[in-house]
Design a protein around this motif. Structure first.
Motif, mmCIF file in Angstrom:
data_model
loop_
_atom_site.group_PDB
_atom_site.id
_atom_site.type_symbol
_atom_site.label_atom_id
_atom_site.label_comp_id
_atom_site.label_asym_id
_atom_site.label_seq_id
_atom_site.Cartn_x
_atom_site.Cartn_y
_atom_site.Cartn_z
ATOM 1 N N ASP A 59 0.805 -1.215 0.000
ATOM 2 C CA ASP A 59 0.000 0.000 0.000
ATOM 3 C C ASP A 59 0.841 1.269 0.000
ATOM 4 N N THR A 60 1.975 1.253 0.687
ATOM 5 C CA THR A 60 2.777 2.476 0.764
ATOM 6 C C THR A 60 3.233 2.922 -0.612
ATOM 7 N N GLU A 61 3.778 1.997 -1.399
ATOM 8 C CA GLU A 61 4.215 2.342 -2.754
ATOM 9 C C GLU A 61 3.022 2.722 -3.626
ATOM 10 N N MET A 62 1.905 2.019 -3.463
ATOM 11 C CA MET A 62 0.720 2.320 -4.256
ATOM 12 C C MET A 62 0.232 3.742 -3.989
ATOM 13 N N PHE A 63 0.134 4.122 -2.720
ATOM 14 C CA PHE A 63 -0.362 5.458 -2.392
ATOM 15 C C PHE A 63 0.654 6.541 -2.759
ATOM 16 N N ASP A 64 1.942 6.216 -2.709
ATOM 17 C CA ASP A 64 2.943 7.173 -3.198
ATOM 18 C C ASP A 64 2.738 7.453 -4.677
ATOM 19 N N LEU A 65 2.461 6.400 -5.452
ATOM 20 C CA LEU A 65 2.278 6.559 -6.903
ATOM 21 C C LEU A 65 1.001 7.329 -7.226
ATOM 22 N N ILE A 66 -0.082 7.042 -6.518
ATOM 23 C CA ILE A 66 -1.327 7.757 -6.817
ATOM 24 C C ILE A 66 -1.200 9.222 -6.402
ATOM 25 N N HIS A 67 -0.416 9.499 -5.347
ATOM 26 C CA HIS A 67 -0.218 10.901 -4.976
ATOM 27 C C HIS A 67 0.616 11.621 -6.040
ATOM 28 N N GLN A 68 1.585 10.926 -6.611
ATOM 29 C CA GLN A 68 2.342 11.531 -7.709
ATOM 30 C C GLN A 68 1.429 11.857 -8.894
ATOM 31 N N MET A 69 0.499 10.961 -9.179
ATOM 32 C CA MET A 69 -0.450 11.197 -10.266
ATOM 33 C C MET A 69 -1.344 12.402 -9.945
ATOM 34 N N ARG A 70 -1.881 12.442 -8.727
ATOM 35 C CA ARG A 70 -2.750 13.553 -8.344
ATOM 36 C C ARG A 70 -1.987 14.874 -8.338
ATOM 37 N N THR A 71 -0.741 14.833 -7.860
ATOM 38 C CA THR A 71 0.070 16.044 -7.850
ATOM 39 C C THR A 71 0.298 16.552 -9.267
#
Length: 312
Positions: A59-71
């Motif tokens: 989950d940590t890597e997944m949420f890091d990636l989705i935050h990069q997308m949202r950013t």
């Protein structure tokens, strides 16, 4: 357009920010960007973006990636308050920064976009043709935290899968009970009783939902307002009485599985209804696009959704 909008906001800096946000949500031209994919929907969102589950672990890597997308979306030159009224955030997004600034603060102060927070924590098993929300743990603490972070309102989703009067009444009762708890914290709730677009009795479900909501709106205090996020109706202007209701700040529509073009076409048939699209907003965006390609794709999407949302 964005620069002029920011000048207007700075000129209004002495007024109550909440009052300014309220007026923006009541009468502003534009739509709401739904950027609130949670743990269950994030893998699909990343896959559409071009990042397969094999490319991250846990989950940590997944949420890091989705935050990069949202950013990348939020910082894009295409993403601004000239066409976007508000954005709905996932809890983890609220607690992260964008370019060194807390996400909700960045949205409002840098973009002129009103921040909302998704507060539901998943769906219960289906009963009477509907899925109620699971109990929300630590809700009052979550709402206090949202206020401290500068959030204007919340969003809460349940699902209607059949035109079952008992089930729909239960959904609406739960939605309004939660809304009153949100209102007690000075936030504006977006009630989202989503009707699944593929069910055969969708039009009947919409009629039952309309009647149930109209009945419960009378319980909203005179000095408070709620918002509604509903599936695009089978009959154009089915929800007109909600759009014009004095207790309703705004009614928005979810894309609900329609393609962006389909959703825009249906939305444009409904006077006063504006979009709150998620998947339809990000359609066509991929991780391997250049910044210019990404911004151009997002700009075209935003413009199409804006055009379908503005008053007809």
């Amino acid at each position: 357009m964005q620069e002029a909008f920011n000048v207007d906001r700075r000129g209004d800096a002495v007024s109550d920010p909440t009052q300014h946000e309220t007026e923006r949500m009541r009468s502003g031209r534009g739509f709401i960007a739904a950027l609130d994919q949670s743990g269950g929907s994030t893998p699909k969102a990343l896959k559409l973006y071009g990042i397969d589950e094999s490319q991250y672990s846990g989950d940590t890597e997944m949420f890091d990636l989705i935050h990069q997308m949202r950013t990348r979306i939020i910082t894009s030159s295409a993403f601004g308050g000239d066409r976007i009224l508000a954005a709905i955030l996932f809890q983890q997004t609220l607690d992260r920064d964008i370019e060194g600034t807390p996400s909700a603060t960045y949205l409002w102060e840098r973009k002129g976009i009103v921040p909302f927070l998704k507060i539901d924590q998943g769906l219960a098993d289906a009963t009477n043709g509907v899925q109620l929300m699971k109990p929300i743990s630590g809700l009052d603490d979550m709402l206090e935290h949202a206020v401290a972070k500068g959030v204007f309102g919340t969003k809460e989703r349940s699902v209607i899968g059949a035109a079952d009067a008992t089930g729909i009444a239960a959904v609406v009762d739960q939605q309004f009970e939660l809304a009153h708890q949100v209102l007690a914290h000075g936030l504006v709730p977006i009630l989202e009783p989503e009707i699944t677009i593929s069910i055969p009795d969708k039009a009947e479900a919409e009629s039952l939902l309309l009647d149930a909501i109209l009945e419960r709106l009378g319980d909203v205090p005179e000095d408070r307002r709620v918002m509604l996020k509903l599936s695009l109706p089978s009959t154009p202007n089915e929800y007109r009485r909600l759009i014009t209701h004095p207790k309703v700040l705004r009614v928005v529509a979810l894309s609900g599985g329609y393609s962006r073009d389909e959703a825009d076409e249906l939305l444009a048939q409904n006077t006063g209804l504006i979009a709150s699209f998620s998947r339809a907003l990000t359609e066509g965006l991929t991780v391997d696009q250049s910044d210019a390609e990404f911004d151009a794709t997002l700009d075209a999407s935003i413009q199409a959704i804006y055009d379908a949302s503005v008053e007809r």
